[in-house]
Scaffold this motif. Structure first.
Motif, PDB file in Angstrom:
ATOM      1  N   LYS A  49      13.580  -6.998  63.751  1.00  0.00           N
ATOM      2  CA  LYS A  49      13.349  -6.604  62.360  1.00  0.00           C
ATOM      3  C   LYS A  49      11.892  -6.790  61.949  1.00  0.00           C
ATOM      4  O   LYS A  49      11.468  -6.256  60.934  1.00  0.00           O
ATOM      5  CB  LYS A  49      14.254  -7.417  61.420  1.00  0.00           C
ATOM      6  CG  LYS A  49      15.703  -6.964  61.435  1.00  0.00           C
ATOM      7  CD  LYS A  49      16.523  -7.679  60.382  1.00  0.00           C
ATOM      8  CE  LYS A  49      16.145  -7.356  58.968  1.00  0.00           C
ATOM      9  NZ  LYS A  49      16.974  -6.336  58.315  1.00  0.00           N
ATOM     10  N   ARG A  83      10.742  -9.493  60.856  1.00  0.00           N
ATOM     11  CA  ARG A  83      10.812 -10.272  59.622  1.00  0.00           C
ATOM     12  C   ARG A  83       9.828 -11.442  59.717  1.00  0.00           C
ATOM     13  O   ARG A  83       9.906 -12.216  60.664  1.00  0.00           O
ATOM     14  CB  ARG A  83      12.228 -10.830  59.483  1.00  0.00           C
ATOM     15  CG  ARG A  83      12.764 -10.737  58.084  1.00  0.00           C
ATOM     16  CD  ARG A  83      14.158 -11.324  58.017  1.00  0.00           C
ATOM     17  NE  ARG A  83      15.022 -10.455  57.233  1.00  0.00           N
ATOM     18  CZ  ARG A  83      16.268 -10.774  56.916  1.00  0.00           C
ATOM     19  NH1 ARG A  83      16.797 -11.890  57.333  1.00  0.00           N
ATOM     20  NH2 ARG A  83      16.990  -9.968  56.179  1.00  0.00           N
ATOM     21  N   SER A 136      21.092  -6.380  57.686  1.00  0.00           N
ATOM     22  CA  SER A 136      21.040  -4.922  57.679  1.00  0.00           C
ATOM     23  C   SER A 136      20.106  -4.463  58.806  1.00  0.00           C
ATOM     24  O   SER A 136      19.105  -5.110  59.105  1.00  0.00           O
ATOM     25  CB  SER A 136      20.551  -4.428  56.321  1.00  0.00           C
ATOM     26  OG  SER A 136      19.367  -5.111  55.941  1.00  0.00           O
ATOM     27  N   ASN A 171      17.615  -2.641  59.627  1.00  0.00           N
ATOM     28  CA  ASN A 171      16.370  -1.945  59.331  1.00  0.00           C
ATOM     29  C   ASN A 171      15.194  -2.866  59.618  1.00  0.00           C
ATOM     30  O   ASN A 171      15.366  -4.081  59.684  1.00  0.00           O
ATOM     31  CB  ASN A 171      16.333  -1.538  57.850  1.00  0.00           C
ATOM     32  CG  ASN A 171      16.615  -2.708  56.931  1.00  0.00           C
ATOM     33  OD1 ASN A 171      17.775  -3.085  56.736  1.00  0.00           O
ATOM     34  ND2 ASN A 171      15.581  -3.309  56.402  1.00  0.00           N
ATOM     35  N   SER A 192      17.875  -0.311  53.589  1.00  0.00           N
ATOM     36  CA  SER A 192      19.017  -0.546  54.456  1.00  0.00           C
ATOM     37  C   SER A 192      19.577   0.775  54.971  1.00  0.00           C
ATOM     38  O   SER A 192      19.662   1.753  54.228  1.00  0.00           O
ATOM     39  CB  SER A 192      20.101  -1.295  53.694  1.00  0.00           C
ATOM     40  OG  SER A 192      19.626  -2.565  53.349  1.00  0.00           O
ATOM     41  N   GLU A 222      24.627  -3.445  49.827  1.00  0.00           N
ATOM     42  CA  GLU A 222      25.030  -4.668  50.529  1.00  0.00           C
ATOM     43  C   GLU A 222      26.173  -5.400  49.828  1.00  0.00           C
ATOM     44  O   GLU A 222      26.430  -5.196  48.632  1.00  0.00           O
ATOM     45  CB  GLU A 222      23.850  -5.626  50.667  1.00  0.00           C
ATOM     46  CG  GLU A 222      22.920  -5.278  51.809  1.00  0.00           C
ATOM     47  CD  GLU A 222      21.766  -4.402  51.374  1.00  0.00           C
ATOM     48  OE1 GLU A 222      21.837  -3.846  50.254  1.00  0.00           O
ATOM     49  OE2 GLU A 222      20.810  -4.255  52.158  1.00  0.00           O
TER      50      GLU A 222
HETATM   51 MG    MG Z   1      18.629  -6.544  54.290  1.00  0.00          MG
END
Ligand code: MG
Ligand code: TXA
Length: 331
Positions: free
Chosen positions: A58, A60, A146, A148, A154, A183
């Motif tokens: 991700k 992140r 999610s 993405n 998402s 979500e």
């Molecule tokens: Mg998310």
């Protein structure tokens, strides 16, 4: 030719594909799958390295705790402690777009990276038939945010996942467009008044009518900022002070090592990854902090960790652990 066919990742979610996806999960690989809310990026929640790969895929820059997807209320009850109130919500709304944050069961084998070191755990039983079949075949908890890239919207179709995460997943189970596209609603039931942590697909009024009380106000967990004083941040904070970027620890300090440790260290030590592998380091991070904290050392010295790939999220977590606490601890 469609781009998803070119990368060969998108597979129609028939029985054979679902069985293969379950095997890939067991092998520690990432599998994207449809839920009724959005497509999720799944990994075996009991495999720390597999979970670390979710964050890597991700991109992140920080470790948010993830939602665990399970096949049944019975499995949820083995991983989290379901109070009578939690059970009432679970029985009414599962399978469905409701996530419950509950105390973590003491002996659960779920990786600390899933919960970002917290003592609570987010659980849901999705209703999408493909998600349900995959969870049934895998027969264990699947961590799935999610599917993405961080900061993107998402995904509601398999093609969105391929466009965002094409090179990063072993397989994308195609169950067609999702029905909800928003979500799950997240409710915390770990203490006193149930709190709405994230508004989502299940309206709060439906939850409140089952509870017979109002849900406490939402807290911005996405930005990490409590909206009212006294509300805890959703992150584990070690008791020990943290000193970053240290090549050696001082006498009495614990050492959180990465790569080759300094010769002659005497105190408690945990090596995140002797080989300097950031995936292994991420998988070990929260367990390491807990272990060194439990050693009683007043300070944890942390060796430098490169600011690349998962190193960014690891360093973000360590910097926040090193920052002054607020509110200050009582004297
Ligand atoms: Mg998310
Ligand atoms: O609909 C959904 O919930 C989707 C599908 C794939 O199931 N999943 C999803 O996961 O939205 P994710 O990782 O994007 O969002 C998880 C949220 C985060 O905001 C996280 O902070 C919160 O759940 N969360 C997870 N565990 C928590 C915990 N123990 N305490 C507080 N918040 C938690």
């Amino acid at each position: 030719m469609r781009s998803d066919q070119r990368c060969g990742l998108i597979v129609a979610a028939d029985e054979k594909a679902i069985a293969r996806a379950a095997r890939l999960l067991r092998d520690g690989q990432l599998v994207a799958f449809p839920t009724e809310t959005v497509y999720g990026l799944g990994a075996d929640a009991e495999n720390g390295r597999a979970v670390a790969r979710i964050f890597e895929a991700k991109g992140r820059p920080r470790f948010n705790p993830l939602i665990l997807h399970v096949a049944s209320v019975a499995l949820a009850a083995r991983i989290g402690e379901l109070s009578p109130l939690s059970r009432r919500l679970a029985e009414r709304f599962w399978p469905g777009p409701l996530t419950l944050v509950v105390p973590r069961a003491p002996r659960s084998a779920v990786s600390d990276l899933v919960t970002a070191g917290l003592d609570t755990i987010a659980l849901r039983v999705p209703s999408h038939p493909v998600a349900a079949a995959l969870l049934e075949a895998f027969a264990g908890p699947v961590a799935a945010p999610s599917a993405n890239r961080s900061g993107h919207v998402s995904p509601t179709r398999a093609e969105h996942v391929a466009a965002d995460l094409g090179g990063k997943v072993a397989m994308i189970l195609d169950g067609g467009p999702v029905t909800i596209g928003l979500e799950s609603t997240i409710v915390e039931l770990s203490g006193g008044t149930p709190r709405l942590l994230r508004p989502g697909a299940l309206p709060r009024t439906e939850i409140e009518s089952v509870l017979g009380t109002r849900l406490a106000a939402p807290v911005s967990i996405e930005t990490d900022r409590p909206v009212a004083p006294g509300m805890l941040e959703s992150h584990y904070a070690p008791r020990a002070a943290i000193r970053l970027n240290q090549r050696t620890a001082r006498p009495g300090e614990a050492l959180l090592a990465f790569g080759a440790p300094p010769a002659g260290h005497q105190g408690p030590i945990f090596n995140l990854s002797p080989e300097g592998d950031l995936i292994e380091a991420a998988a070990n991070l929260f367990a390491a902090l807990r272990k060194l904290d439990a050693s009683g050392a007043p300070v944890i010295a942390v060796m430098p960790i490169p600011e690349e790939g998962l190193g960014e999220a690891i360093n973000d977590r360590l910097r926040r652990a090193a920052a002054p606490r607020h509110p200050p601890l009582a004297p």
